[in-house]
Scaffold this active site. Structure first.
Site, PDB file in Angstrom:
ATOM      1  N   ARG A  74      -0.373   1.514  -8.297  1.00 48.95           N
ATOM      2  CA  ARG A  74      -1.451   2.443  -7.905  1.00 48.95           C
ATOM      3  C   ARG A  74      -1.592   3.533  -8.955  1.00 48.95           C
ATOM      4  O   ARG A  74      -2.676   3.975  -9.295  1.00 48.95           O
ATOM      5  CB  ARG A  74      -1.167   3.045  -6.541  1.00 48.95           C
ATOM      6  CG  ARG A  74      -1.608   2.198  -5.352  1.00 48.95           C
ATOM      7  CD  ARG A  74      -1.122   0.752  -5.408  1.00 48.95           C
ATOM      8  NE  ARG A  74      -1.524  -0.039  -4.283  1.00 48.95           N
ATOM      9  CZ  ARG A  74      -0.857  -0.139  -3.133  1.00 48.95           C
ATOM     10  NH1 ARG A  74       0.304   0.491  -2.972  1.00 48.95           N
ATOM     11  NH2 ARG A  74      -1.318  -0.901  -2.163  1.00 48.95           N
TER      12      ARG A  74
ATOM     13  N   ASP B  44      -0.063  -4.978  -7.790  1.00 50.53           N
ATOM     14  CA  ASP B  44      -0.861  -4.713  -6.589  1.00 50.53           C
ATOM     15  C   ASP B  44      -2.328  -4.805  -6.979  1.00 50.53           C
ATOM     16  O   ASP B  44      -2.654  -5.178  -8.117  1.00 50.53           O
ATOM     17  CB  ASP B  44      -0.503  -3.336  -5.992  1.00 50.53           C
ATOM     18  CG  ASP B  44      -0.571  -3.359  -4.468  1.00 50.53           C
ATOM     19  OD1 ASP B  44      -1.645  -3.678  -3.942  1.00 50.53           O
ATOM     20  OD2 ASP B  44       0.449  -3.089  -3.811  1.00 50.53           O
TER      21      ASP B  44
ATOM     22  N   HIS C  60      -2.665  -8.339  -1.753  1.00 49.95           N
ATOM     23  CA  HIS C  60      -2.455  -7.260  -2.750  1.00 49.95           C
ATOM     24  C   HIS C  60      -2.576  -7.794  -4.179  1.00 49.95           C
ATOM     25  O   HIS C  60      -1.841  -7.342  -5.064  1.00 49.95           O
ATOM     26  CB  HIS C  60      -1.079  -6.615  -2.544  1.00 49.95           C
ATOM     27  CG  HIS C  60      -1.028  -5.714  -1.346  1.00 49.95           C
ATOM     28  ND1 HIS C  60      -1.409  -4.387  -1.383  1.00 49.95           N
ATOM     29  CD2 HIS C  60      -0.659  -5.948  -0.064  1.00 49.95           C
ATOM     30  CE1 HIS C  60      -1.264  -3.838  -0.186  1.00 49.95           C
ATOM     31  NE2 HIS C  60      -0.816  -4.773   0.646  1.00 49.95           N
TER      32      HIS C  60
ATOM     33  N   GLU D 155       0.497  -7.396   4.474  1.00 47.30           N
ATOM     34  CA  GLU D 155      -0.928  -7.073   4.637  1.00 47.30           C
ATOM     35  C   GLU D 155      -1.852  -8.082   3.949  1.00 47.30           C
ATOM     36  O   GLU D 155      -2.834  -7.712   3.322  1.00 47.30           O
ATOM     37  CB  GLU D 155      -1.198  -5.671   4.077  1.00 47.30           C
ATOM     38  CG  GLU D 155      -0.398  -4.598   4.799  1.00 47.30           C
ATOM     39  CD  GLU D 155      -0.550  -3.212   4.180  1.00 47.30           C
ATOM     40  OE1 GLU D 155      -0.721  -2.247   4.942  1.00 47.30           O
ATOM     41  OE2 GLU D 155      -0.489  -3.080   2.944  1.00 47.30           O
TER      42      GLU D 155
ATOM     43  N   TRP E 125       9.428  -2.767   7.613  1.00 47.55           N
ATOM     44  CA  TRP E 125       8.711  -1.511   7.322  1.00 47.55           C
ATOM     45  C   TRP E 125       7.830  -1.070   8.483  1.00 47.55           C
ATOM     46  O   TRP E 125       7.656   0.115   8.711  1.00 47.55           O
ATOM     47  CB  TRP E 125       7.897  -1.651   6.025  1.00 47.55           C
ATOM     48  CG  TRP E 125       6.669  -2.514   6.101  1.00 47.55           C
ATOM     49  CD1 TRP E 125       6.616  -3.866   6.041  1.00 47.55           C
ATOM     50  CD2 TRP E 125       5.309  -2.072   6.236  1.00 47.55           C
ATOM     51  NE1 TRP E 125       5.323  -4.310   6.121  1.00 47.55           N
ATOM     52  CE2 TRP E 125       4.503  -3.220   6.238  1.00 47.55           C
ATOM     53  CE3 TRP E 125       4.696  -0.812   6.341  1.00 47.55           C
ATOM     54  CZ2 TRP E 125       3.108  -3.166   6.359  1.00 47.55           C
ATOM     55  CZ3 TRP E 125       3.312  -0.747   6.452  1.00 47.55           C
ATOM     56  CH2 TRP E 125       2.541  -1.908   6.465  1.00 47.55           C
TER      57      TRP E 125
ATOM     58  N   TYR F 292       9.200   6.454   4.573  1.00 46.15           N
ATOM     59  CA  TYR F 292       8.022   6.405   3.704  1.00 46.15           C
ATOM     60  C   TYR F 292       7.801   7.760   3.029  1.00 46.15           C
ATOM     61  O   TYR F 292       7.364   8.730   3.647  1.00 46.15           O
ATOM     62  CB  TYR F 292       6.793   5.932   4.485  1.00 46.15           C
ATOM     63  CG  TYR F 292       6.627   4.416   4.349  1.00 46.15           C
ATOM     64  CD1 TYR F 292       7.739   3.583   4.425  1.00 46.15           C
ATOM     65  CD2 TYR F 292       5.387   3.837   4.100  1.00 46.15           C
ATOM     66  CE1 TYR F 292       7.622   2.212   4.263  1.00 46.15           C
ATOM     67  CE2 TYR F 292       5.257   2.462   3.934  1.00 46.15           C
ATOM     68  CZ  TYR F 292       6.382   1.656   4.015  1.00 46.15           C
ATOM     69  OH  TYR F 292       6.274   0.301   3.846  1.00 46.15           O
TER      70      TYR F 292
ATOM     71  N   TRP G 221       5.037   4.868  -2.228  1.00 40.49           N
ATOM     72  CA  TRP G 221       3.736   4.293  -2.618  1.00 40.49           C
ATOM     73  C   TRP G 221       2.979   5.403  -3.328  1.00 40.49           C
ATOM     74  O   TRP G 221       3.066   6.575  -2.925  1.00 40.49           O
ATOM     75  CB  TRP G 221       2.980   3.801  -1.382  1.00 40.49           C
ATOM     76  CG  TRP G 221       3.775   2.790  -0.597  1.00 40.49           C
ATOM     77  CD1 TRP G 221       4.457   3.002   0.557  1.00 40.49           C
ATOM     78  CD2 TRP G 221       3.996   1.418  -0.938  1.00 40.49           C
ATOM     79  NE1 TRP G 221       5.096   1.855   0.956  1.00 40.49           N
ATOM     80  CE2 TRP G 221       4.824   0.870   0.064  1.00 40.49           C
ATOM     81  CE3 TRP G 221       3.574   0.607  -1.992  1.00 40.49           C
ATOM     82  CZ2 TRP G 221       5.239  -0.470   0.036  1.00 40.49           C
ATOM     83  CZ3 TRP G 221       3.984  -0.723  -2.020  1.00 40.49           C
ATOM     84  CH2 TRP G 221       4.801  -1.247  -1.007  1.00 40.49           C
ATOM     85  N   THR G 222       2.209   5.027  -4.353  1.00 36.57           N
ATOM     86  CA  THR G 222       1.709   6.102  -5.221  1.00 36.57           C
ATOM     87  C   THR G 222       0.182   6.243  -5.250  1.00 36.57           C
ATOM     88  O   THR G 222      -0.376   6.711  -6.229  1.00 36.57           O
ATOM     89  CB  THR G 222       2.244   5.911  -6.655  1.00 36.57           C
ATOM     90  OG1 THR G 222       1.826   4.618  -7.128  1.00 36.57           O
ATOM     91  CG2 THR G 222       3.747   6.031  -6.698  1.00 36.57           C
ATOM     92  N   GLU G 223      -0.487   5.830  -4.164  1.00 34.49           N
ATOM     93  CA  GLU G 223      -1.938   6.020  -4.122  1.00 34.49           C
ATOM     94  C   GLU G 223      -2.309   7.471  -4.443  1.00 34.49           C
ATOM     95  O   GLU G 223      -3.234   7.738  -5.194  1.00 34.49           O
ATOM     96  CB  GLU G 223      -2.493   5.671  -2.728  1.00 34.49           C
ATOM     97  CG  GLU G 223      -2.553   4.192  -2.421  1.00 34.49           C
ATOM     98  CD  GLU G 223      -1.291   3.672  -1.747  1.00 34.49           C
ATOM     99  OE1 GLU G 223      -0.219   4.303  -1.907  1.00 34.49           O
ATOM    100  OE2 GLU G 223      -1.365   2.626  -1.075  1.00 34.49           O
TER     101      GLU G 223
HETATM  102  C1  ACM Z   1       3.763  -1.823   2.998  1.00 31.04           C
HETATM  103  O1  ACM Z   1       3.884  -0.597   3.214  1.00 31.04           O
HETATM  104  N1  ACM Z   1       2.547  -2.371   2.935  1.00 31.04           N
HETATM  105  C2  ACM Z   1       4.920  -2.677   2.847  1.00 31.04           C
END
Ligand code: ACM
Ligand code: ZN
Length: 629
Positions: free
Chosen positions: A175, A204, A278, A345, A411, A436, A482-484
């Site tokens: 990201r 991703d 992804h 996802e 998760w 998270y 996660w780095t969005e």
């Molecule tokens: C995830 O947070 N989609 C693994």
């Protein structure tokens, strides 16, 4: 197995209250260690590291010599010393037949004239070094010589082993891209808190970051996108006129260098190639392995989910041929026994309409696309197993049936982990509610934009092994970043620290030793170290917590809290800035008529501790009406 030295703990807690007892040589730094060791007992006396100190090792042991060098590197900037290494010394690193310490445990004896670090394996010596460094004054973290600091350690006996073998942090470099130097810095920092797994989310929708020599377009095309800032999912989609200036990737040479750097810190790098969902970056490079044929672009952070395809076609043999090439190179590059294949996802809407996917379902007697996903994952897992590696996947890999021997990373809460363990599979716990690191850690009004909330205390409170689960199947856990909404490395540090301190303690230390107040005290010692070493970190624990609700008559009521003790809250409803002369918060607030704004500040004594929170009464009402989690 773990016996906390109760006497020492009570003694130390006494020190926490009285802060410092110079006559006994005990200072706050003496007990700054995170994660908290199993047992520790402070003794009278002080050990000093001076320019005359030396390191004693078995000089025929090259790995131990590397550890002595590592220790020297860690202390040389601040002390100006480079201690000689020989067969004897005032600081001794020594392996012995201490099987009870396992791979990673250590025993540390700090006496007035000697510091002796024993372990069964080198990794134990490495972990012990981290404790020694944390026992030294915080100034040891400075990059400049601290000429006025005495490098003393209070005499102490420590015996320490970890609770869990898997103690990880995950960094998403898709990201946003982080350079080789930044990745090394991340690994170096995590190792200082006894983490031993770096889970590297390399691919991703927003970028493919790993060079694969046989599939060059994965990085020549898939690593680049238009530069965008602004809120994730609200960004303007890429235009044909945009230059593809944002991105980057790691060459095979970079990977080798980072792997070696991690090995020197006893950190295993677990690469993740996230499939079959992804995968928009991969599809932008090779649209022939999509269901529709494309064309595709690397996503810039605009919404696309369900509208634009991002799953690899499960009906196309070419997909599996390409994945075989990818995993062949991944296997060569990463010595880790594990490869993570994502699996989370995966949107299956395009599979449902794709003739090739439908054909596959028919041929393989698959009833639905969940089973098609399971087919996909099992086939790739089999491919990887044949290359000698064990497969890890997010908990969606349970859907439609688990691949043999696959390890599940739970998760979406812990239910995936519980289910996998019931089926006899090993599990890594990383539930969003506790792990998270992309979530808010303070009030969204003052924090960078993200979603959901996970305060430091939420990380610290986590108990990894659910009731009724065979504890031996829980390999451990990890924090995930996660780095969005993390556009640069300073922000990585802000999101990780101090929450990763709490997670490290849940993974290493005995659950019985959990004590929030004592932990906060030690976190504050680490803050000094972060300040001295230029590590960015969040001070959100000092911010006021504002909890509005509607009473039975639908009137807005507001409770104020603090995450840590020892803070006083002051507030105003008249639009002025609160200070220690303003109203002191004691009990639930009622909003005065016509007030438009609540402002709250936390003070430690006469000094403002956290950030000022300004929030409109309108926003408070909205918050009060939000469904409670
Ligand atoms: C995830 O947070 N989609 C693994
Ligand atoms: Zn398809």
């Amino acid at each position: 197995m773990k016996v906390i030295n109760l006497f020492a703990l009570l003694f130390l807690l006494g020190c926490v209250v009285s802060c410092s007892q110079p006559e006994s040589g005990i200072t706050n730094e003496s007990i700054a260690i995170i994660p908290l060791p199993d047992s520790y007992e402070l003794k009278p006396g002080t050990f000093y590291i001076t320019g005359q100190s030396s390191i004693g090792i078995d000089t025929s042991d090259a790995e131990m010599a590397a550890l002595a060098n590592y220790f020297n590197e860690k202390i040389s900037d601040a002390t100006g010393f480079s201690l000689p290494v020989g067969n004897s010394g005032t600081i001794v690193f020594q392996l012995g037949d201490y099987k009870e310490l396992g791979e990673e445990g250590y025993r540390l004896s700090v006496l007035a004239d000697k510091l002796v670090l024993n372990a069964y394996k080198h990794h134990g010596i490495f972990n012990g070094i981290q404790s020694v460094l944390q026992l030294l004054p915080a100034e040891i973290k400075s990059k400049e010589i601290q000429a006025h600091t005495t490098w003393s350690i209070n005499c102490v006996e420590i015996t320490d082993t970890p609770q869990f073998a898997w103690r990880g942090l995950m960094l998403d470099v898709s990201r946003h891209f982080f350079t080789k130097q930044e990745v090394k810095r991340f690994i170096d920092q995590m190792a200082e808190y006894k983490y031993n797994v770096f889970h590297w989310h390399l691919t991703d929708d927003q970028g493919w970051r790993l060079e694969v020599k046989s599939l060059p377009r994965l990085t020549s095309v898939g690593a680049w996108r238009a530069a965008r800032v602004g809120n994730w999912w609200e960004r303007e989609p890429q235009l044909p006129t945009d230059s593809l200036s944002y991105g980057g990737y790691y060459t095979a040479e970079d990977i080798r260098e980072i792997v070696e750097y991690a090995q020197q810190r006893y950190v295993t790098i677990v690469p993740e190639i996230d499939i079959p969902g992804h995968s928009m970056a991969a599809l932008s490079a090779y649209p022939e392995i999509s269901c529709t044929g494309g064309p595709f672009q690397v996503n810039v952070g605009n919404t696309f989910y369900t509208k634009t395809e991002n799953s690899l076609c499960a009906g196309n043999e070419r997909t599996f041929e390409m994945l075989d090439s990818v995993f062949t190179e991944v296997t060569r590059l990463f010595p880790s026994p594990y490869i993570h294949i994502g699996g989370d996802e995966c949107y299956k809407g395009f599979w449902e309409k794709c003739p090739k996917c439908k054909m596959r379902m028919q041929k393989e007697h698959l009833k639905n696309t969940e089973e098609l996903q399971s087919y996909f994952v099992k086939r790739v897992a089999d491919m990887i197993r044949k290359k000698g590696k064990q497969v890890i996947g997010w908990d969606e890999i349970l859907e439609g049936g688990l691949a043999p021997e696959a390890i599940v990373m739970s998760w979406r809460g812990v239910k995936g982990g519980i289910e996998a363990a019931k089926q006899g599979h090993s599990v890594i716990m990383t539930p969003t509610d506790h792990c998270y690191l992309d979530f808010y850690q303070g009030d969204p009004i003052v924090e960078p934009n993200t979603y959901s909330m996970l305060r430091l205390q939420g990380c610290y409170k986590y108990q990894l092994v659910p009731d009724s689960v065979d504890a031996s199947l829980i390999m451990g856990g990890q924090g995930n970043l996660w780095t969005e909404s993390v556009p640069h490395y300073r922000q990585v540090e802000y999101m990780v620290w101090p929450r990763a301190l709490a997670i490290s303690e849940t993974l290493w230390s005995d659950a019985q030793s959990r004590n929030w107040k004592f932990f906060v005290h030690r976190v504050e010692q680490q803050f000094r170290r972060f300040d001295l070493s230029g590590v960015n970190y969040a001070r959100s624990i000092y911010d006021p917590i504002i909890l509005p609700h509607l009473d039975k008559e639908n009137r807005l009521k507001i409770e104020l809290q603090t995450e840590v003790e020892g803070l006083n809250l002051f507030y105003t409803f008249d639009n002025t800035i609160p200070d220690v002369y303003s109203n002191t918060y004691t009990d639930t607030l009622t909003v005065p008529k016509n007030a438009s704004m609540l402002r709250v500040a936390a003070y430690k004594g006469q000094k403002q501790a956290g950030r000022l929170i300004d929030i409109t009464i309108e926003d408070l009402k909205k918050r009060a009406m939000e469904p409670k989690k």
